[in-house]
Design a protein around this motif. Structure first.
Motif, PDB file in Angstrom:
ATOM      1  N   ARG A  32       0.829  -1.219   0.000  1.00  0.00           N
ATOM      2  CA  ARG A  32       0.000   0.000   0.000  1.00  0.00           C
ATOM      3  C   ARG A  32       0.853   1.254   0.000  1.00  0.00           C
ATOM      4  NH1 ARG A  32      -5.162   0.940   3.452  1.00  0.00           N
ATOM      5  NH2 ARG A  32      -5.253   2.542   1.818  1.00  0.00           N
ATOM      6  N   ASP A  66       0.666   3.922  -3.300  1.00  0.00           N
ATOM      7  CA  ASP A  66      -0.176   5.104  -3.061  1.00  0.00           C
ATOM      8  C   ASP A  66       0.667   6.230  -2.467  1.00  0.00           C
ATOM      9  OD1 ASP A  66      -2.111   6.953  -2.438  1.00  0.00           O
ATOM     10  OD2 ASP A  66      -3.490   5.509  -1.506  1.00  0.00           O
ATOM     11  N   ARG A 121      -1.163   8.720  -0.109  1.00  0.00           N
ATOM     12  CA  ARG A 121      -1.364   8.202   1.244  1.00  0.00           C
ATOM     13  C   ARG A 121      -0.051   8.209   2.017  1.00  0.00           C
ATOM     14  NH1 ARG A 121      -1.071   2.900   3.449  1.00  0.00           N
ATOM     15  NH2 ARG A 121      -2.469   2.573   5.241  1.00  0.00           N
TER      16      ARG A 121
END
Length: 354
Positions: free
Chosen positions: A308, A312, A315
């Motif tokens: 993740r 991303d 983020r």
């Protein structure tokens, strides 16, 4: 006050617990207290227990102080010795052996319970540590939570730097800690291998267990990660600062952390953490906001977190900003020392901490 500090080894060691002890001594002296440091030789657990029959050790500990701080790491040598000492004792608990999930935990729990029964107060580095201490029978009126500050580097890192770094690839992960089973490096390597990314890992820390170091190296070879995992060993503060500044994420998925000062130090550089859900790390790392909490040994969760972060950048940048803000609002060493001094004064006077 005339204060003593008893510990294994010496204050010059670089791990988080020893840094805490060193900064506490500095803070007490700045506040006008005298501090007499009593350094005991390092002991294996069983050998430390034998120290309790040593009259020589008891004589060495008969120093002229109003109150003695003891690093709880030295409890094997003190569990019975404390009953012969002429002053009140306050234990500084960074990490209880009984907190770890291991075969000898019942033995450690019994001995640490007995040791804590000999002290007059306890300094805990986190609320999680205080809860464990209370579970061993210590009255919380005789404890204080005094977390370490994370200002070892205090770098000048702004939002633009964090945002710009988050766009760079490949993802760069830093592990900082003693290379020993409790710190979860094998779990991190397995997670890196299973992440499906080209992320790179720099391992910074002293190899404390050569058998474990070889286990780490075998996993690196098995997963063909030799070009993506660098074993940097111990680094100077300047070199470690540079390594953290160039990283995206700090990952130390330990079995257990009493506090985990390394997470806070990473946050000073705007690094979100992959941290242990066991122990006190959750008091610094908010899951999904300033990092990701994973269960001990859960390589799949580590792999998912790495994937993740790598996939991303928005983020990653947002969590890096939140991590830096969390670092900026954390108590400093002046506040930590003040909390400890209040407990010490109350112990000397026979009252409760305030």
């Amino acid at each position: 006050m005339n204060v003593g500090l008893t510990l294994y080894g010496g204050l010059e060691r670089r791990s988080g617990g020893f840094r805490y002890d060193r900064k506490l001594v500095e803070g007490l002296r700045r506040a006008g207290d005298t501090v007499d440091v009593v350094e005991l030789p390092w002991r294996r657990y069983g050998r430390g227990l034998l120290d309790n029959a040593s009259r020589r050790l008891r004589d060495r500990l008969r120093v002229d102080v109003d109150v003695m701080l003891q690093d709880e790491l030295a409890h094997p040598s003190l569990v019975r010795t404390n009953r012969h000492l002429p002053y009140p004792v306050v234990s500084v608990v960074h990490h209880l052996r009984a907190s770890e999930s291991r075969r000898l935990s019942p033995l450690y729990r019994a001995i640490e319970r007995r040791y804590l029964g000999t002290v007059d107060g306890v300094v805990c580095n986190s609320s999680a540590t205080e809860t464990v201490v209370a579970g061993l029978g210590v009255d919380t009126d005789a404890t204080v939570v005094a977390p370490p500050a994370g200002d070892r580097f205090d770098p000048d890192v702004d939002r633009a730097t964090i945002d710009r770094r988050a766009r760079e690839r490949p993802l760069r992960i830093a592990f900082v800690g003693t290379v020993a089973p409790r710190k979860g490096l094998t779990t991190l390597v397995e997670g890196l291998a299973g992440s499906g990314t080209e992320a790179e890992l720099t391992v910074v820390g002293r190899p404390a267990d050569e058998t474990y170091v070889e286990a780490v190296r075998r996993r690196v070879r098995r997963h063909d990660l030799g070009g993506r995992v660098r074993m940097a060993g111990e680094l100077s503060d300047e070199a470690l600062s540079a390594a953290l500044r160039s990283s995206h994420v700090l990952a130390v998925p330990s079995r257990y952390e009493g506090f985990g000062i390394v997470y806070l130090e990473g946050m000073s550089f705007g690094l979100p953490a992959i941290a242990s859900s066991a122990g006190g790390a959750a008091e610094t790392v908010t899951d999904g906001e300033t990092g990701v909490l994973v269960d001990p040994g859960d390589a799949e969760a580590v792999a998912a977190a790495i994937a993740r972060f790598a996939g991303d950048p928005d983020r990653l940048a947002a969590m890096g900003q939140a991590a830096r803000r969390r670092y900026e609002r954390h108590p400093d060493w002046t506040e930590t020392t003040a909390r400890v001094r209040r407990l010490l004064r109350a112990t000397v006077s026979g009252g409760a901490a305030v």
